[in-house]
Scaffold this motif. Structure first.
Motif, short mmCIF file in Angstrom:
data_model
loop_
_atom_site.label_atom_id
_atom_site.label_comp_id
_atom_site.label_asym_id
_atom_site.label_seq_id
_atom_site.Cartn_x
_atom_site.Cartn_y
_atom_site.Cartn_z
N HIS A 20 0.87 -1.17 0.00
CA HIS A 20 0.00 0.00 0.00
C HIS A 20 0.91 1.22 0.00
N CYS B 144 -4.71 5.68 0.18
CA CYS B 144 -3.74 4.73 -0.30
C CYS B 144 -3.38 5.13 -1.72
N GLU C 87 -1.23 3.30 -3.78
CA GLU C 87 -0.62 2.19 -4.52
C GLU C 87 -1.72 1.17 -4.75
N CYS D 121 -3.83 -1.76 -4.65
CA CYS D 121 -3.66 -2.87 -3.71
C CYS D 121 -4.80 -3.88 -3.80
N HIS E 54 -9.09 -0.55 -3.69
CA HIS E 54 -7.99 0.41 -3.48
C HIS E 54 -8.53 1.84 -3.40
N MET F 187 -9.79 3.17 -0.01
CA MET F 187 -8.86 3.03 1.11
C MET F 187 -8.38 4.43 1.50
CU1 CUA Z 1 -4.17 0.08 -0.21
CU2 CUA Z 1 -4.32 0.88 -2.44
#
Ligand code: CUA
Length: 377
Positions: free
Chosen positions: A203, A238, A240, A242, A246, A249
């Motif tokens: 993440h 977040c 990245e 994931c 995602h 997040m």
């Molecule tokens: Cu955790 Cu994108």
């Protein structure tokens, strides 16, 4: 003529397509408006973000000067030395030692001028935070953030999706990525109370106005510091990819004046009060029943048969759920009862890939659980 007309209609189609894409995007962005937006790294709200922004301003200025000079010289060459119809061969300068040396030295000097402040800033930001920093352990899970106050103050306070901090003080984040997946019931593995089960995925923790991104990598402890000058809400997310949710997040850093922060922390160390009214009590009983909510969610102070309610950490700690602003990775507002009920009815329908299962709850159970969750202030 026909070619021209078709080109014009192409342009129209392109514009229509552009509008069709951007109009809903604008509406979507307006609909998502939250406090603290826009999230801009160019509008820093603390010393760490400011150091990064200053470096960016400097490198950008150098880049603009180089761009203008190079493009300017190209334009001068194009207009001044363009072919005027004569057939004279211009004077050839290949192999001119003075020029070769000059255009080797100038870029080298520019790169050194960028490298010195860049490396200096990297080292300053990588320094260990001072002793007065507030220690917080960050655990990235799929798809939400857990924050645990691990210092002497606030020992044991655990929140989800919102990180409360005091202003004017560095916060030392100790970051981990762990999966909250429960082992398969048939696998013979047990959940270790308080310990997430396995390494998670990558993440990235990002609060644009407070600091740059930091990847959170399974099996490693990553460290970074953040600091806010003034009270306020600083949205983060977040950064990245994931997994399925995602985009859901998200989290918020909520900065308070130091005294106000201490009061908040003291309130969070209190265990939850037992449910008062009948409906909430019914919800509490269901919550604490075997194989229901308590299997994954901690509520400090809740009496259960096994007595582990304060330690389970598969899902978010809900001890002070009603004091929070958002839940489900920032997807929903806590004060929106309809959203809470929608979530309890079928978490997968609103947050794909979430590890909260669809428990097939009845309307009565949902109403009782909602009443109980709202009693957790
Ligand atoms: Cu955790 Cu994108």
């Amino acid at each position: 003529m026909r070619a021209l007309a078709s080109r014009r209609s192409d342009a129209h189609a392109l514009r229509r397509r552009w509008l069709a894409w951007t109009a809903p995007l604008g509406m979507l962005l307006a609909g998502c408006a939250t406090e603290g937006l826009p999230q801009s790294a160019m509008d820093p709200a603390g010393p760490i973000a400011r150091a990064e922004d200053r470096l960016w301003d400097y490198v950008f200025t150098v880049a603009v000067v180089v761009f203008v000079l190079v493009q300017g010289l190209i334009l001068v060459a194009v207009f001044r030395y363009r072919d005027r119809g004569g057939d004279d061969i211009p004077k050839q300068v290949a192999g001119n030692t003075r020029l070769e040396v000059l255009w080797t030295i100038i870029p080298a000097v520019i790169l050194v001028g960028i490298a010195i402040p860049t490396v200096g800033t990297i080292f300053n930001l990588a320094d260990r935070p001072p002793d007065e920093a507030l220690d917080v352990r960050v655990v990235a899970k799929q798809y939400w953030w857990e924050f645990e106050y691990t210092g002497d103050e606030g020992q044991g306070v655990v929140t989800a999706n919102e990180l409360h901090i005091p202003t004017g003080r560095p916060i030392a984040l100790d970051m981990h990525s762990l999966s909250a997946v429960q082992p398969d019931p048939g696998s013979g593995e047990d959940i270790v109370v308080g310990e997430p089960v396995s390494a998670g995925v990558v993440h990235s923790f990002w609060v644009p106005r407070l600091a740059g991104k930091q990847d959170v990598v399974p099996g490693h402890t990553r460290r970074m510091s953040i600091e806010a000058d003034a009270p306020g809400v600083y949205p983060g997310q977040c950064a990245e990819f994931c997994g399925l949710s995602h985009a859901r997040m998200r989290f918020e850093v909520i900065a308070h004046e130091p005294a106000e922060f201490e009061a908040w922390l003291a309130g969070q160390t209190e265990p939850a009060d037992p449910a008062a009214d009948a409906l909430a009590q019914e919800g509490e009983e269901f919550f604490a029943g075997e194989g229901t909510c308590i299997a994954c969610h901690a509520v400090d102070g809740l009496e259960t048969a096994t007595g582990t309610a304060a330690e389970v950490r598969v899902g978010p700690d809900l001890t002070h759920f009603a004091s929070r602003r958002r839940f489900a990775g920032g997807t929903f507002r806590v004060d929106d009862e309809a959203q809470l009920k929608q979530w309890l009815r079928n978490p997968q329908a609103v947050k794909a890939g979430s590890q909260m299962p669809n428990l097939g709850l009845s309307d009565n159970q949902i109403n009782a659980l909602t009443a109980y969750l709202y009693s957790l202030e």
